[in-house]
Design a protein around this motif. Structure first.
Motif, PDB file in Angstrom:
ATOM      1  N   UNK A  44       0.980  -1.385  -0.621  1.00 33.30           N
ATOM      2  CA  UNK A  44      -0.194   0.074  -0.035  1.00 33.30           C
ATOM      3  C   UNK A  44       0.600   1.096   0.107  1.00 33.30           C
ATOM      4  N   UNK A  45       2.203   0.719   0.752  1.00 37.84           N
ATOM      5  CA  UNK A  45       3.412   2.710   0.972  1.00 37.84           C
ATOM      6  C   UNK A  45       3.921   2.608  -0.454  1.00 37.84           C
ATOM      7  N   UNK A  46       4.390   1.393  -0.460  1.00 36.96           N
ATOM      8  CA  UNK A  46       5.261   1.224  -2.049  1.00 36.96           C
ATOM      9  C   UNK A  46       4.195   0.162  -2.895  1.00 36.96           C
ATOM     10  N   UNK A  47       3.434   0.729  -4.324  1.00 37.53           N
ATOM     11  CA  UNK A  47       2.505  -0.330  -4.620  1.00 37.53           C
ATOM     12  C   UNK A  47       3.734  -0.878  -6.016  1.00 37.53           C
ATOM     13  N   UNK A  48       4.868  -0.351  -6.393  1.00 38.68           N
ATOM     14  CA  UNK A  48       5.799  -0.180  -7.481  1.00 38.68           C
ATOM     15  C   UNK A  48       7.203  -1.136  -6.221  1.00 38.68           C
ATOM     16  N   UNK A  49       6.839  -0.874  -5.298  1.00 43.06           N
ATOM     17  CA  UNK A  49       7.899  -1.833  -4.749  1.00 43.06           C
ATOM     18  C   UNK A  49       9.023  -0.621  -4.532  1.00 43.06           C
ATOM     19  N   UNK A  50      10.403  -1.705  -5.163  1.00 39.84           N
ATOM     20  CA  UNK A  50      11.384  -1.414  -5.383  1.00 39.84           C
ATOM     21  C   UNK A  50      11.571   0.236  -5.732  1.00 39.84           C
ATOM     22  N   UNK A  51      10.683   0.465  -6.855  1.00 39.16           N
ATOM     23  CA  UNK A  51      11.058   1.354  -7.731  1.00 39.16           C
ATOM     24  C   UNK A  51      10.825   2.883  -6.498  1.00 39.16           C
ATOM     25  N   UNK A  52       9.763   2.294  -5.899  1.00 39.48           N
ATOM     26  CA  UNK A  52       8.530   3.310  -4.982  1.00 39.48           C
ATOM     27  C   UNK A  52       9.919   3.946  -4.238  1.00 39.48           C
ATOM     28  N   UNK A  53      10.839   3.259  -3.734  1.00 42.92           N
ATOM     29  CA  UNK A  53      11.421   3.456  -2.501  1.00 42.92           C
ATOM     30  C   UNK A  53      13.194   3.473  -3.108  1.00 42.92           C
ATOM     31  N   UNK A  54      13.198   3.445  -4.162  1.00 47.08           N
ATOM     32  CA  UNK A  54      14.094   4.574  -4.499  1.00 47.08           C
ATOM     33  C   UNK A  54      14.012   5.924  -5.414  1.00 47.08           C
ATOM     34  N   UNK A  55      13.005   5.620  -5.590  1.00 44.60           N
ATOM     35  CA  UNK A  55      12.619   7.362  -5.764  1.00 44.60           C
ATOM     36  C   UNK A  55      12.624   7.233  -4.372  1.00 44.60           C
ATOM     37  N   UNK A  56      12.053   7.405  -2.574  1.00 47.81           N
ATOM     38  CA  UNK A  56      11.911   8.055  -1.954  1.00 47.81           C
ATOM     39  C   UNK A  56      13.264   8.197  -1.549  1.00 47.81           C
ATOM     40  N   UNK A  57      14.296   7.280  -2.198  1.00 45.70           N
ATOM     41  CA  UNK A  57      16.160   7.217  -1.434  1.00 45.70           C
ATOM     42  C   UNK A  57      16.527   8.756  -1.868  1.00 45.70           C
ATOM     43  N   UNK A  58      15.552   9.155  -3.747  1.00 50.04           N
ATOM     44  CA  UNK A  58      15.656  10.188  -3.992  1.00 50.04           C
ATOM     45  C   UNK A  58      15.324  11.258  -3.107  1.00 50.04           C
ATOM     46  N   UNK A  59      14.272  11.683  -3.450  1.00 49.43           N
ATOM     47  CA  UNK A  59      13.615  12.770  -1.929  1.00 49.43           C
ATOM     48  C   UNK A  59      14.211  12.627  -1.026  1.00 49.43           C
ATOM     49  N   UNK A  60      14.697  11.394  -0.071  1.00 52.64           N
ATOM     50  CA  UNK A  60      15.563  11.959   1.363  1.00 52.64           C
ATOM     51  C   UNK A  60      16.337  12.582   0.649  1.00 52.64           C
ATOM     52  N   UNK A  61      17.346  12.861   0.213  1.00 54.55           N
ATOM     53  CA  UNK A  61      19.072  13.443  -0.939  1.00 54.55           C
ATOM     54  C   UNK A  61      18.415  14.987  -1.110  1.00 54.55           C
ATOM     55  N   UNK A  62      16.925  15.026  -1.397  1.00 55.12           N
ATOM     56  CA  UNK A  62      16.617  16.569  -1.430  1.00 55.12           C
ATOM     57  C   UNK A  62      16.675  17.026  -0.736  1.00 55.12           C
ATOM     58  N   UNK A  63      15.913  15.795   0.523  1.00 54.49           N
ATOM     59  CA  UNK A  63      15.267  17.334   2.058  1.00 54.49           C
ATOM     60  C   UNK A  63      16.841  17.720   2.924  1.00 54.49           C
ATOM     61  N   UNK A  64      17.674  16.597   2.455  1.00 48.85           N
ATOM     62  CA  UNK A  64      19.259  16.800   3.589  1.00 48.85           C
ATOM     63  C   UNK A  64      20.088  17.891   2.962  1.00 48.85           C
ATOM     64  N   UNK A  65      19.699  17.874   1.430  1.00 48.02           N
ATOM     65  CA  UNK A  65      20.132  19.102   0.526  1.00 48.02           C
ATOM     66  C   UNK A  65      19.772  20.537   0.612  1.00 48.02           C
ATOM     67  N   UNK A  66      17.845  20.795   1.035  1.00 47.22           N
ATOM     68  CA  UNK A  66      17.400  21.840   1.553  1.00 47.22           C
ATOM     69  C   UNK A  66      18.073  22.092   3.071  1.00 47.22           C
TER      70      UNK A  66
END
Length: 231
Positions: A44-66
């Motif tokens: 339910x949290x990641x309908x596409x599995x690891x693809x959604x986790x990869x995007x979440x990892x990218x978004x986490x990096x964006x948040x750290x940068x900001x």
């Protein structure tokens, strides 16, 4: 747990497996097993599995940068140096180079290429916005497009860089940022040159009607606005 909590726990667990299995179904299944999260909840949290986790990892990096940008005094820096610093902060936020390498492989696949391009575009949008960009015309797009090219090229260089402190990457980044600044200077030259402005009057008139996405734009709509003389 909220959906964000579930995704964060799955991501932390998956990062232990990504260097070996990539952003794959195997890594996602291992993350579920490691966290003990119900499979239905995980899906339910990641309908596409690891693809959604990869995007979440990218978004986490964006948040750290900001967050690093917010804590940094940029007032005495040239604007081109602020842009370069933001990109450097973004790369330094990626604490696992192998996870980034595996993500690059994943998003090079045609089926996920649009997701990868959207993630890079969003990173560059966040950078320009954080640095105070207020453009609302075609410049909104060209700034993000050129920086996306710089960011993508720098990531690829960084992945193969084994220099001390990644100094070769930062030198490469400086050269690419200089290219962006030259392009911005060229645009200003064309705009201020009467002869060129007259020659390009028709296309410039069309481009002048393009507007950046409005804050109230409906989700899933066109990525911008067309101005017919009204705001």
């Amino acid at each position: 747990m909220t959906e964000t909590d579930v995704k964060d726990r799955l991501l932390d667990a998956a990062l232990m497996h990504v260097p070996f299995d990539g952003w794959s179904e195997a890594s996602f299944a291992a993350a579920i097993a490691d966290t003990g999260i119900d499979r239905t909840v995980a899906r339910a949290a990641c309908p596409r599995g690891a693809v959604d986790l990869a995007l979440a990892y990218h978004a986490r990096g964006d948040a750290i940068m900001l967050e690093r940008l917010r804590q940094t005094d940029l007032s005495s820096m040239r604007f081109r140096d602020r842009v370069a610093l933001a990109v450097r902060y973004r790369l330094e936020a990626a604490d696992d180079k192998e996870a980034v390498r595996r993500g690059t492989t994943l998003f090079s696949l045609p089926v996920y290429a649009a997701d990868g391009a959207r993630a890079i575009w969003n990173t560059c949008d966040l950078i320009w916005t954080a640095l105070g960009d207020t453009s609302d015309d075609i410049n909104w797009y060209t700034k993000r497009a050129t920086l996306s090219g710089v960011y993508g090229a720098t990531v690829l260089f960084w992945l193969g860089d084994d220099s001390l402190g990644h100094q070769a990457t930062w030198d490469f980044l400086d050269r690419r940022i200089d290219d962006v600044m030259r392009f911005e200077k060229f645009k200003a030259t064309v705009r201020d040159n009467k002869a060129l402005s007259s020659l390009l009057a028709a296309p410039l008139s069309v481009l002048g009607k393009i507007r950046a996405p409005g804050k109230g734009a409906p989700e899933g709509g066109w990525p911008g606005r067309w101005n017919n003389g009204t705001k």
